[in-house]
Design an enzyme around this catalytic site. Structure first.
Site, PDB file in Angstrom:
ATOM      1  N   LYS A   1       0.863  -1.183   0.000  1.00  0.00           N
ATOM      2  CA  LYS A   1       0.000   0.000   0.000  1.00  0.00           C
ATOM      3  C   LYS A   1       0.897   1.230   0.000  1.00  0.00           C
ATOM      4  O   LYS A   1       1.566   1.517   0.981  1.00  0.00           O
ATOM      5  CB  LYS A   1      -0.906   0.028   1.231  1.00  0.00           C
ATOM      6  CG  LYS A   1      -1.981   1.093   1.118  1.00  0.00           C
ATOM      7  CD  LYS A   1      -2.391   1.719   2.429  1.00  0.00           C
ATOM      8  CE  LYS A   1      -1.445   2.750   2.930  1.00  0.00           C
ATOM      9  NZ  LYS A   1      -1.359   4.000   2.139  1.00  0.00           N
ATOM     10  N   PRO A   2       0.920   1.972  -1.106  1.00  0.00           N
ATOM     11  CA  PRO A   2       1.744   3.182  -1.140  1.00  0.00           C
ATOM     12  C   PRO A   2       1.002   4.330  -0.463  1.00  0.00           C
ATOM     13  O   PRO A   2      -0.168   4.201  -0.096  1.00  0.00           O
ATOM     14  CB  PRO A   2       1.894   3.451  -2.639  1.00  0.00           C
ATOM     15  CG  PRO A   2       0.616   2.936  -3.229  1.00  0.00           C
ATOM     16  CD  PRO A   2       0.171   1.773  -2.368  1.00  0.00           C
ATOM     17  N   ALA A   3       1.672   5.479  -0.321  1.00  0.00           N
ATOM     18  CA  ALA A   3       1.034   6.643   0.297  1.00  0.00           C
ATOM     19  C   ALA A   3      -0.081   7.171  -0.603  1.00  0.00           C
ATOM     20  O   ALA A   3      -0.005   7.068  -1.835  1.00  0.00           O
ATOM     21  CB  ALA A   3       2.069   7.735   0.530  1.00  0.00           C
TER      22      ALA A   3
ATOM     23  N   GLY B   1       7.446   5.218   7.594  1.00  0.00           N
ATOM     24  CA  GLY B   1       6.557   6.351   7.821  1.00  0.00           C
ATOM     25  C   GLY B   1       6.836   6.953   9.187  1.00  0.00           C
ATOM     26  O   GLY B   1       7.942   6.820   9.718  1.00  0.00           O
TER      27      GLY B   1
ATOM     28  N   CYS C   1      13.733  11.666   6.186  1.00  0.00           N
ATOM     29  CA  CYS C   1      13.898  11.152   7.549  1.00  0.00           C
ATOM     30  C   CYS C   1      15.322  11.372   8.046  1.00  0.00           C
ATOM     31  O   CYS C   1      15.555  11.368   9.247  1.00  0.00           O
ATOM     32  CB  CYS C   1      13.536   9.680   7.588  1.00  0.00           C
ATOM     33  SG  CYS C   1      14.368   8.755   6.292  1.00  0.00           S
TER      34      CYS C   1
HETATM   35  P1  NAP Z   1       2.749   8.417   7.842  1.00  0.00           P
HETATM   36  O1  NAP Z   1       1.654   9.373   8.011  1.00  0.00           O
HETATM   37  O2  NAP Z   1       3.109   7.536   8.972  1.00  0.00           O
HETATM   38  O3  NAP Z   1       2.375   7.558   6.538  1.00  0.00           O
HETATM   39  C1  NAP Z   1       3.222   6.566   6.029  1.00  0.00           C
HETATM   40  C2  NAP Z   1       2.376   5.505   5.364  1.00  0.00           C
HETATM   41  O4  NAP Z   1       1.545   4.885   6.344  1.00  0.00           O
HETATM   42  C3  NAP Z   1       1.437   6.034   4.286  1.00  0.00           C
HETATM   43  O5  NAP Z   1       1.292   5.068   3.277  1.00  0.00           O
HETATM   44  C4  NAP Z   1       0.151   6.203   5.059  1.00  0.00           C
HETATM   45  O6  NAP Z   1      -1.006   6.198   4.250  1.00  0.00           O
HETATM   46  C5  NAP Z   1       0.203   4.969   5.940  1.00  0.00           C
HETATM   47  N1  NAP Z   1      -0.646   5.014   7.130  1.00  0.00           N
HETATM   48  C6  NAP Z   1      -1.000   6.088   7.868  1.00  0.00           C
HETATM   49  N2  NAP Z   1      -1.828   5.693   8.868  1.00  0.00           N
HETATM   50  C7  NAP Z   1      -2.000   4.357   8.742  1.00  0.00           C
HETATM   51  C8  NAP Z   1      -2.744   3.373   9.448  1.00  0.00           C
HETATM   52  N3  NAP Z   1      -3.485   3.676  10.513  1.00  0.00           N
HETATM   53  N4  NAP Z   1      -2.691   2.083   9.022  1.00  0.00           N
HETATM   54  C9  NAP Z   1      -1.944   1.756   7.963  1.00  0.00           C
HETATM   55  N5  NAP Z   1      -1.217   2.631   7.248  1.00  0.00           N
HETATM   56  C10 NAP Z   1      -1.234   3.921   7.635  1.00  0.00           C
HETATM   57  O7  NAP Z   1       4.099   9.130   7.436  1.00  0.00           O
HETATM   58  P2  NAP Z   1       4.297  10.188   6.280  1.00  0.00           P
HETATM   59  O8  NAP Z   1       3.934  11.510   6.816  1.00  0.00           O
HETATM   60  O9  NAP Z   1       3.692   9.729   5.019  1.00  0.00           O
HETATM   61  O10 NAP Z   1       5.879  10.083   6.092  1.00  0.00           O
HETATM   62  C11 NAP Z   1       6.756  10.875   6.763  1.00  0.00           C
HETATM   63  C12 NAP Z   1       7.406  10.105   7.899  1.00  0.00           C
HETATM   64  O11 NAP Z   1       8.108   8.997   7.353  1.00  0.00           O
HETATM   65  C13 NAP Z   1       8.443  10.935   8.605  1.00  0.00           C
HETATM   66  O12 NAP Z   1       8.335  10.759   9.989  1.00  0.00           O
HETATM   67  C14 NAP Z   1       9.758  10.363   8.083  1.00  0.00           C
HETATM   68  O13 NAP Z   1      10.843  10.566   8.938  1.00  0.00           O
HETATM   69  C15 NAP Z   1       9.416   8.931   7.883  1.00  0.00           C
HETATM   70  N6  NAP Z   1      10.319   8.291   6.930  1.00  0.00           N
HETATM   71  C16 NAP Z   1      11.223   7.392   7.410  1.00  0.00           C
HETATM   72  C17 NAP Z   1      12.112   6.791   6.551  1.00  0.00           C
HETATM   73  C18 NAP Z   1      13.118   5.798   7.076  1.00  0.00           C
HETATM   74  O14 NAP Z   1      13.695   5.090   6.270  1.00  0.00           O
HETATM   75  N7  NAP Z   1      13.345   5.717   8.378  1.00  0.00           N
HETATM   76  C19 NAP Z   1      12.087   7.085   5.195  1.00  0.00           C
HETATM   77  C20 NAP Z   1      11.154   8.003   4.725  1.00  0.00           C
HETATM   78  C21 NAP Z   1      10.266   8.593   5.621  1.00  0.00           C
HETATM   79  P3  NAP Z   1      -1.628   7.608   3.741  1.00  0.00           P
HETATM   80  O15 NAP Z   1      -0.630   8.180   2.809  1.00  0.00           O
HETATM   81  O16 NAP Z   1      -2.885   7.239   3.056  1.00  0.00           O
HETATM   82  O17 NAP Z   1      -1.829   8.440   4.963  1.00  0.00           O
END
Ligand code: NAP
Length: 475
Positions: A168-170, A222, A278
């Protein structure tokens, strides 16, 4: 969506809209999958598992290699799709497609190197063999900030070892995901081996991933908040998890470093992807003796960065992903300014002309940042460089480690002993010593503490998708 080898609509025919964050324009309608679609994809992945795992590593490798060739051949097209839906400048998007392709190539090669072991046994008639086997069906969830590479970093190693996948992508970036899956399809992946479920509401799909007993592994990239929620859910049936979560990287510049060289590095890594990374530095600790030339070079470079639509030449700063992201940056900068930080450049939204239609924030440098400020603790995920001067008596290692996160960290120094002391003492999964890009498909990427569990990339990345099995033979 791509389920069981066929492109399909969501159950009930629902769709959601994908918009360009630089212009607000609609780009596409995408199937809006739900729990039933996720269940269908998981069933397809389960049905395909035995056949895929039973193929030779050489055959799996060939398909990944072909996918790498296709991705490289389509780099420009994929980059355009990415810039349109995510906003990053075209050149940065092309770099990301290259990075995404690197994982396909690296794991096409590593597929052939999943070695086992024999262990000397305590009895003369006994033999021990250790084998590694694929965990089974993998559910993967990826973010919008790196819409292609976060997918291949998971899918390539999973496929290499014989797992099948449902991704499931964003919500913001499903089009790049669709391009990746088109490539996998054309590379000859058998039906059901990799499945794509797009959705506007992630929760029902996520619940199916957690509750469906056929899923044996959840891999997530995420935010820390969502990662924790998913890890709690996965614990219910003890599914294995990998978590690549948020960060709050320190960027340490010691007294002996060249402040201008360090400031150039800081400008490059901080404003990469408009700060939406990140591994983005979130606290820049600079020795007081060199903080002024550091700030001068940094501010000079940041003031020259042009913001705008990433499709245009010369753009360094693309839009933020949405209104909430701009509001978060505004809140952190206002809080810092109210508590005494100096705003050396930027510090406001960009609303002139066409910029008003997108989510733009001016690249910003803050000096005199202190631990009481929100930005000192919260991940910013935006184009703000917070600088903190430290003195001879300060324990900069302790200051850097004073965070719940532990993903990336950076050090500038020419003192070998100091470099080694910081490399060993920093509680972060990645330490860049005079290096602002310590990442590659061949290297393990991941965080300590609340930045996550497990590693992606390198040979460590393969083992996230393998079970270890011991065979004891009496002969
Ligand atoms: P996010 O809100 O946690 O979303 C990430 C993914 O999870 C998206 O596909 C999102 O779907 C999904 N998601 C959200 N709520 C969910 C739930 N209840 N159940 C299942 N899936 C769910 O994070 P983001 O804002 O997109 O990304 C930014 C974050 O990612 C930052 O904190 C960043 O540091 C982190 N990140 C970490 C890395 C690493 O390698 N450590 C790399 C890149 C990013 P939706 O898009 O539909 O909301």
């Amino acid at each position: 969506m791509f389920i069981d080898g066929a492109w399909c609509a969501a159950e009930g025919g629902r769709a959601f809209l994908v918009a360009n964050p630089a212009t607000g324009e609609k780009i596409a309608d995408v199937p809006d999958g739900g729990r039933a679609d996720a269940a269908r994809a998981i069933a397809a992945a389960d049905a395909a598992f035995a056949g895929w795992a039973g193929m030779t590593a050489y055959d799996r490798s060939r398909i990944l290699y072909r996918a790498w060739e296709l991705m490289i051949a389509r780099k420009v097209d994929l980059a355009r799709t990415m810039t349109a839906e995510q906003g990053k400048p075209l050149r940065a998007a092309a770099n990301e497609v290259q990075y995404a392709a690197d994982f396909l190539l690296w794991y096409a090669e590593e597929a052939k190197r999943v070695y086992g072991e024999t262990i000397p046994a305590p009895r003369g008639d006994q033999r021990f063999i250790v084998a590694h086997q694929p965990v089974g069906v993998v559910a993967a969830i990826t973010p919008w900030n790196y819409p292609s590479s976060m997918i291949t970093r998971k899918v390539a190693p999973a496929l290499a070892v014989g797992c099948t996948v449902v991704l499931k992508p964003a919500e913001a970036t499903p089009l790049s995901a669709m391009e990746v899956f088109r490539i996998l399809e054309e590379a000859g992946l058998p039906a059901g081996v990799a499945n794509l479920v797009t959705a506007s509401d992630p929760a029902p799909v996520g619940e199916e991933f957690l509750e469906n007993p056929l899923v044996r592994k959840l891999t997530f990239t995420g935010s820390t908040a969502v990662g924790k929620r998913l890890a709690r859910g996965a614990a219910e049936s003890l599914k294995r998890v990998s978590m690549e979560l948020g960060g709050h990287a320190p960027f340490i510049v010691l007294k002996d470093a060249d402040p201008e060289h360090a400031a150039k590095g800081a400008a490059l890594v901080k404003f990469l992807n408009t700060g939406q990374a990140c591994i983005s530095p979130n606290r820049m600790f600079v020795h007081r003796d060199i903080v002024e030339p550091f700030l001068e070079t940094l501010t000079g470079r940041v003031e020259r960065m042009r913001a705008g639509n990433g499709m245009e030449d010369g753009i360094a700063i693309g839009p933020l992903v949405g209104e909430a992201a701009v509001a978060k940056v505004e809140r952190q900068v206002a809080d810092a300014a109210a508590r005494g930080a100096r705003v050396l450049c930027g510090g406001h939204r960009l609303m002139e002309g066409a910029l008003a239609r997108g989510h733009f924030y001016a690249p910003t440098v803050l000096a005199d940042v202190t631990p009481e400020m929100l930005i000192y603790r919260e991940e910013t995920f935006g184009p703000v460089a917070p600088v903190i001067a430290f003195d001879d008596g300060d324990d900069v290692l302790a200051m850097a480690n004073d965070t719940a996160y532990g993903l990336a960290s950076y050090v500038y120094t020419n003192d070998l002993r100091a470099a080694m002391r910081l490399f060993e003492g920093l509680r972060f999964g990645i330490v860049g010593i005079n290096d602002i890009n310590p990442t590659a498909a061949a290297a393990p990427f991941g965080g300590m503490k609340q930045s996550g569990l497990g590693r992606e990339g390198g040979h460590e990345g393969l083992h996230e998708y393998l079970e270890t099995k011991l065979g004891g033979f009496s002969i």
